[in-house]
Design a protein around this motif. Sequence first.
Motif, PDB file in Angstrom:
ATOM      1  N   ASP A  18       0.811  11.065  10.474  1.00  0.00           N
ATOM      2  CA  ASP A  18       2.353  10.310   9.490  1.00  0.00           C
ATOM      3  C   ASP A  18       3.101   9.204   9.743  1.00  0.00           C
ATOM      4  OD1 ASP A  18       0.371  12.746   7.661  1.00  0.00           O
ATOM      5  OD2 ASP A  18       2.328  13.476   7.592  1.00  0.00           O
ATOM      6  N   LYS A  19       3.619   9.056  11.091  1.00  0.00           N
ATOM      7  CA  LYS A  19       3.898   8.059  11.852  1.00  0.00           C
ATOM      8  C   LYS A  19       3.013   6.462  10.818  1.00  0.00           C
ATOM      9  CE  LYS A  19       8.049  10.375  13.791  1.00  0.00           C
ATOM     10  NZ  LYS A  19       8.003  10.737  14.957  1.00  0.00           N
ATOM     11  N   PHE A  20       2.150   6.684  11.679  1.00  0.00           N
ATOM     12  CA  PHE A  20       1.556   5.800  11.458  1.00  0.00           C
ATOM     13  C   PHE A  20       1.395   5.041  10.284  1.00  0.00           C
ATOM     14  CE2 PHE A  20      -2.529   3.343  11.409  1.00  0.00           C
ATOM     15  CZ  PHE A  20      -2.346   2.527  12.621  1.00  0.00           C
ATOM     16  N   LEU A  21       0.496   6.082   9.744  1.00  0.00           N
ATOM     17  CA  LEU A  21       0.768   5.761   8.406  1.00  0.00           C
ATOM     18  C   LEU A  21       1.850   5.101   7.473  1.00  0.00           C
ATOM     19  CD1 LEU A  21      -1.287   8.972   6.663  1.00  0.00           C
ATOM     20  CD2 LEU A  21      -2.126   6.612   7.471  1.00  0.00           C
ATOM     21  N   ASP A  22       3.216   5.830   7.293  1.00  0.00           N
ATOM     22  CA  ASP A  22       4.275   5.453   6.932  1.00  0.00           C
ATOM     23  C   ASP A  22       3.964   3.812   7.475  1.00  0.00           C
ATOM     24  OD1 ASP A  22       4.276   7.560   5.750  1.00  0.00           O
ATOM     25  OD2 ASP A  22       6.493   8.512   7.490  1.00  0.00           O
ATOM     26  N   SER A  23       3.867   3.376   8.513  1.00  0.00           N
ATOM     27  CA  SER A  23       4.198   1.988   9.373  1.00  0.00           C
ATOM     28  C   SER A  23       3.617   1.443   8.788  1.00  0.00           C
ATOM     29  CB  SER A  23       4.163   2.208  11.139  1.00  0.00           C
ATOM     30  OG  SER A  23       2.803   1.832  11.091  1.00  0.00           O
ATOM     31  N   MET A  24       1.895   1.608   8.363  1.00  0.00           N
ATOM     32  CA  MET A  24       1.422   0.936   7.577  1.00  0.00           C
ATOM     33  C   MET A  24       2.041   0.480   6.013  1.00  0.00           C
ATOM     34  SD  MET A  24      -2.118   2.066   8.550  1.00  0.00           S
ATOM     35  CE  MET A  24      -3.332   0.516   8.019  1.00  0.00           C
ATOM     36  N   ALA A  25       2.247   1.409   5.552  1.00  0.00           N
ATOM     37  CA  ALA A  25       3.477   1.232   4.204  1.00  0.00           C
ATOM     38  C   ALA A  25       3.858   0.064   4.706  1.00  0.00           C
ATOM     39  CB  ALA A  25       3.343   2.281   3.195  1.00  0.00           C
ATOM     40  N   LYS A  26       5.087   0.611   5.470  1.00  0.00           N
ATOM     41  CA  LYS A  26       6.627  -0.730   5.977  1.00  0.00           C
ATOM     42  C   LYS A  26       6.023  -2.087   5.973  1.00  0.00           C
ATOM     43  CE  LYS A  26      11.025  -0.868   8.219  1.00  0.00           C
ATOM     44  NZ  LYS A  26      11.668   0.175   9.055  1.00  0.00           N
TER      45      LYS A  26
ATOM     46  N   ARG B 266       5.150  -7.775   4.135  1.00  0.00           N
ATOM     47  CA  ARG B 266       4.216  -9.212   4.326  1.00  0.00           C
ATOM     48  C   ARG B 266       4.229  -9.407   2.832  1.00  0.00           C
ATOM     49  NH1 ARG B 266      -1.308  -9.244   8.725  1.00  0.00           N
ATOM     50  NH2 ARG B 266      -0.107  -7.766  10.381  1.00  0.00           N
ATOM     51  N   GLU B 267       4.731  -8.280   2.146  1.00  0.00           N
ATOM     52  CA  GLU B 267       4.578  -8.674   1.121  1.00  0.00           C
ATOM     53  C   GLU B 267       6.033 -10.025   0.740  1.00  0.00           C
ATOM     54  OE1 GLU B 267       4.212  -9.012  -3.803  1.00  0.00           O
ATOM     55  OE2 GLU B 267       2.494  -8.840  -1.671  1.00  0.00           O
ATOM     56  N   PHE B 268       6.770  -9.532   1.412  1.00  0.00           N
ATOM     57  CA  PHE B 268       8.507 -10.270   1.510  1.00  0.00           C
ATOM     58  C   PHE B 268       8.208 -11.327   1.647  1.00  0.00           C
ATOM     59  CE2 PHE B 268      12.196 -11.070   4.502  1.00  0.00           C
ATOM     60  CZ  PHE B 268      12.961 -11.334   3.231  1.00  0.00           C
ATOM     61  N   LEU B 269       7.315 -12.031   2.969  1.00  0.00           N
ATOM     62  CA  LEU B 269       7.034 -13.264   3.268  1.00  0.00           C
ATOM     63  C   LEU B 269       6.315 -13.559   2.374  1.00  0.00           C
ATOM     64  CD1 LEU B 269       5.702 -12.176   7.322  1.00  0.00           C
ATOM     65  CD2 LEU B 269       7.951 -13.210   6.611  1.00  0.00           C
ATOM     66  N   ARG B 270       5.143 -13.113   0.978  1.00  0.00           N
ATOM     67  CA  ARG B 270       4.524 -14.372   0.598  1.00  0.00           C
ATOM     68  C   ARG B 270       5.855 -14.256  -0.643  1.00  0.00           C
ATOM     69  NH1 ARG B 270       0.123 -10.341   2.466  1.00  0.00           N
ATOM     70  NH2 ARG B 270       1.045  -8.765   0.842  1.00  0.00           N
ATOM     71  N   VAL B 271       6.482 -12.995  -1.340  1.00  0.00           N
ATOM     72  CA  VAL B 271       7.263 -13.265  -1.880  1.00  0.00           C
ATOM     73  C   VAL B 271       7.989 -15.046  -1.095  1.00  0.00           C
ATOM     74  CG1 VAL B 271       9.749 -13.674  -2.934  1.00  0.00           C
ATOM     75  CG2 VAL B 271       7.565 -11.623  -2.881  1.00  0.00           C
ATOM     76  N   LYS B 272       8.935 -14.977   0.125  1.00  0.00           N
ATOM     77  CA  LYS B 272       9.319 -15.904   0.615  1.00  0.00           C
ATOM     78  C   LYS B 272       8.607 -17.669   0.380  1.00  0.00           C
ATOM     79  CE  LYS B 272      11.661 -17.905   4.773  1.00  0.00           C
ATOM     80  NZ  LYS B 272      10.162 -18.841   4.631  1.00  0.00           N
ATOM     81  N   ASP B 273       7.151 -16.767   0.442  1.00  0.00           N
ATOM     82  CA  ASP B 273       6.256 -18.360   0.101  1.00  0.00           C
ATOM     83  C   ASP B 273       6.222 -19.059  -1.103  1.00  0.00           C
ATOM     84  OD1 ASP B 273       5.358 -18.936   3.051  1.00  0.00           O
ATOM     85  OD2 ASP B 273       3.469 -17.220   2.878  1.00  0.00           O
ATOM     86  N   ASP B 274       5.632 -18.001  -2.186  1.00  0.00           N
ATOM     87  CA  ASP B 274       6.871 -18.093  -3.351  1.00  0.00           C
ATOM     88  C   ASP B 274       7.682 -18.664  -3.943  1.00  0.00           C
ATOM     89  OD1 ASP B 274       3.792 -16.882  -4.096  1.00  0.00           O
ATOM     90  OD2 ASP B 274       4.419 -15.550  -4.910  1.00  0.00           O
TER      91      ASP B 274
ATOM     92  N   VAL C  69       0.767  -1.172   0.035  1.00  0.00           N
ATOM     93  CA  VAL C  69       0.147  -0.041   0.141  1.00  0.00           C
ATOM     94  C   VAL C  69       0.561   1.183   0.259  1.00  0.00           C
ATOM     95  CG1 VAL C  69      -1.755  -1.378   1.539  1.00  0.00           C
ATOM     96  CG2 VAL C  69      -0.401  -0.073   2.758  1.00  0.00           C
ATOM     97  N   THR C  70       1.923   1.195  -0.065  1.00  0.00           N
ATOM     98  CA  THR C  70       2.788   2.567  -0.336  1.00  0.00           C
ATOM     99  C   THR C  70       2.670   3.609  -0.967  1.00  0.00           C
ATOM    100  OG1 THR C  70       4.911   0.503  -0.200  1.00  0.00           O
ATOM    101  CG2 THR C  70       5.357   2.782  -0.708  1.00  0.00           C
ATOM    102  N   ARG C  71       2.340   2.945  -2.217  1.00  0.00           N
ATOM    103  CA  ARG C  71       1.604   3.930  -3.307  1.00  0.00           C
ATOM    104  C   ARG C  71       0.285   4.531  -2.949  1.00  0.00           C
ATOM    105  NH1 ARG C  71       1.408   2.862  -9.529  1.00  0.00           N
ATOM    106  NH2 ARG C  71       0.640   4.908  -9.844  1.00  0.00           N
ATOM    107  N   THR C  72      -0.956   4.230  -2.117  1.00  0.00           N
ATOM    108  CA  THR C  72      -2.136   4.459  -1.897  1.00  0.00           C
ATOM    109  C   THR C  72      -1.407   4.929  -0.641  1.00  0.00           C
ATOM    110  OG1 THR C  72      -2.473   2.795  -2.596  1.00  0.00           O
ATOM    111  CG2 THR C  72      -4.297   3.621  -1.354  1.00  0.00           C
ATOM    112  N   VAL C  73      -0.989   5.062   0.369  1.00  0.00           N
ATOM    113  CA  VAL C  73      -0.579   5.735   1.644  1.00  0.00           C
ATOM    114  C   VAL C  73       0.200   6.973   0.993  1.00  0.00           C
ATOM    115  CG1 VAL C  73       0.892   6.285   3.621  1.00  0.00           C
ATOM    116  CG2 VAL C  73       0.081   4.003   3.156  1.00  0.00           C
ATOM    117  N   GLN C  74       1.246   7.142  -0.041  1.00  0.00           N
ATOM    118  CA  GLN C  74       1.591   8.471  -0.647  1.00  0.00           C
ATOM    119  C   GLN C  74      -0.254   8.978  -1.278  1.00  0.00           C
ATOM    120  OE1 GLN C  74       4.309   9.765  -0.013  1.00  0.00           O
ATOM    121  NE2 GLN C  74       4.559   8.378   0.821  1.00  0.00           N
TER     122      GLN C  74
END
Length: 437
Positions: free
Chosen positions: A69-77, A82-90, A43-48
Amino acid sequence: MKYLPLLCLPFLFPSISLAESTTCSDAKELYEGIKDSYDKTIVTRTVQMLKTSIKACGQTTQQLLGVDDKFLDSMAKESRKREFLRVKDDLDNAAKYGNTKQFEKEFADYSKEFGFDDYKNYLADKKQQGLDAEAKVRNSCTAVDMSKEMPATRNQDSVGWCYAFTAADLMSYKLKKNISAADIALSYQDDWLSGMDRGILGTAASDIGGGFIDNAISKSAKEGFCLESDVPSEDNQGGNFAENMRQLDFQGRNQILAQNLACNDLYSEAKKMFPKISLADVQDVVNKTVEEDFILGLRKKSCKNRIQAKPEVVSVQRKGFYNGYNDLISRAVSDEKYADIIDEQLSNKNPVGVGIDAYGFYDRRAPASTPKSVGAHAVTITARRFNEKTGQCEYKIRNSWGKGCSQYDKGYECKEGQFWMPKGDVLRRTWDVTYVK
């Protein structure tokens, strides 16, 4: 007491234009979307976009959303983690069944971003595992394709009859005729009152439910199968299949209660679902049946010359475990066992039906079903191939969602409503396999 004139209001309250109000509302809606999806997608682009929308709104993030804003940035990170974990599963899943090259760079990039220092050794192990699996799979994943020997892909529309469409696919291939899925479903649910919770005179919403592939085939075989041209399973001259059925059911039962044989309007409605039926047939059903059996009476009139199949042609086998939604996360058969069953049948040029978690069709990285969130579905596997680009064995999935492809994950090659799905993706979401000997 004097009332303030309407013109005084802008001076009493902050000035907010309609455009600003709309922007604030959009920002809140965007934030809700981020909260619902950050654990499933980046959601990085969506947060921006959200930050830009908040700025245009004229308020601070804290004022509008109750967070900073820090909270929004933390959601993006967190979404990237979590995407990293999905790639690892892949990567892990790919290594079990073939080459890992399509996920290697992405895994390395995320590993560097999140400080996975030992990623090179981990990646080297997975690459070797994948190369070993690819060498094995390349020899066993022989090409076979029965999809061209089957009717065009159909659309189950608004009814939960995926099991019947799969059953019809299997029997269409066996009998070399286009077998009606709707007829199989109506045969399977011939008690009909349990198939449709109609209430008094059809006032309750209908529940046209699901079932099991093997049971549906076995039950239909006892009286014979019907051609798709006699009892169409989709379209029905436009409109919603389930709604057409509800309307026909409602009209027919009322006419039976009234014993009114002036059936022209009822006949016009019946023709939407049963195009081969005659006015005399409708009148005969109204005259001779009880209201609970009205739809079934029309079904029998529509298919007078049923296709009989010898017992050996309809010897149905179901392997696996599926006894209800609460059991979906239990697996009595391993991935390897399912693979053996599916591959044996495909090698014998015999398509198979599978009970599968359909969430993976929309998103190959979607979490698997749980008892509270079930993607229970049935489809037909009609082909197998080795994909040289990915180094993976793939199965061709024949679904019953029509000829479109836009609903499927973009990573799956799709044409005319049938798509190629990596063998590993299929197996980890499958809970039973059905085929006709």
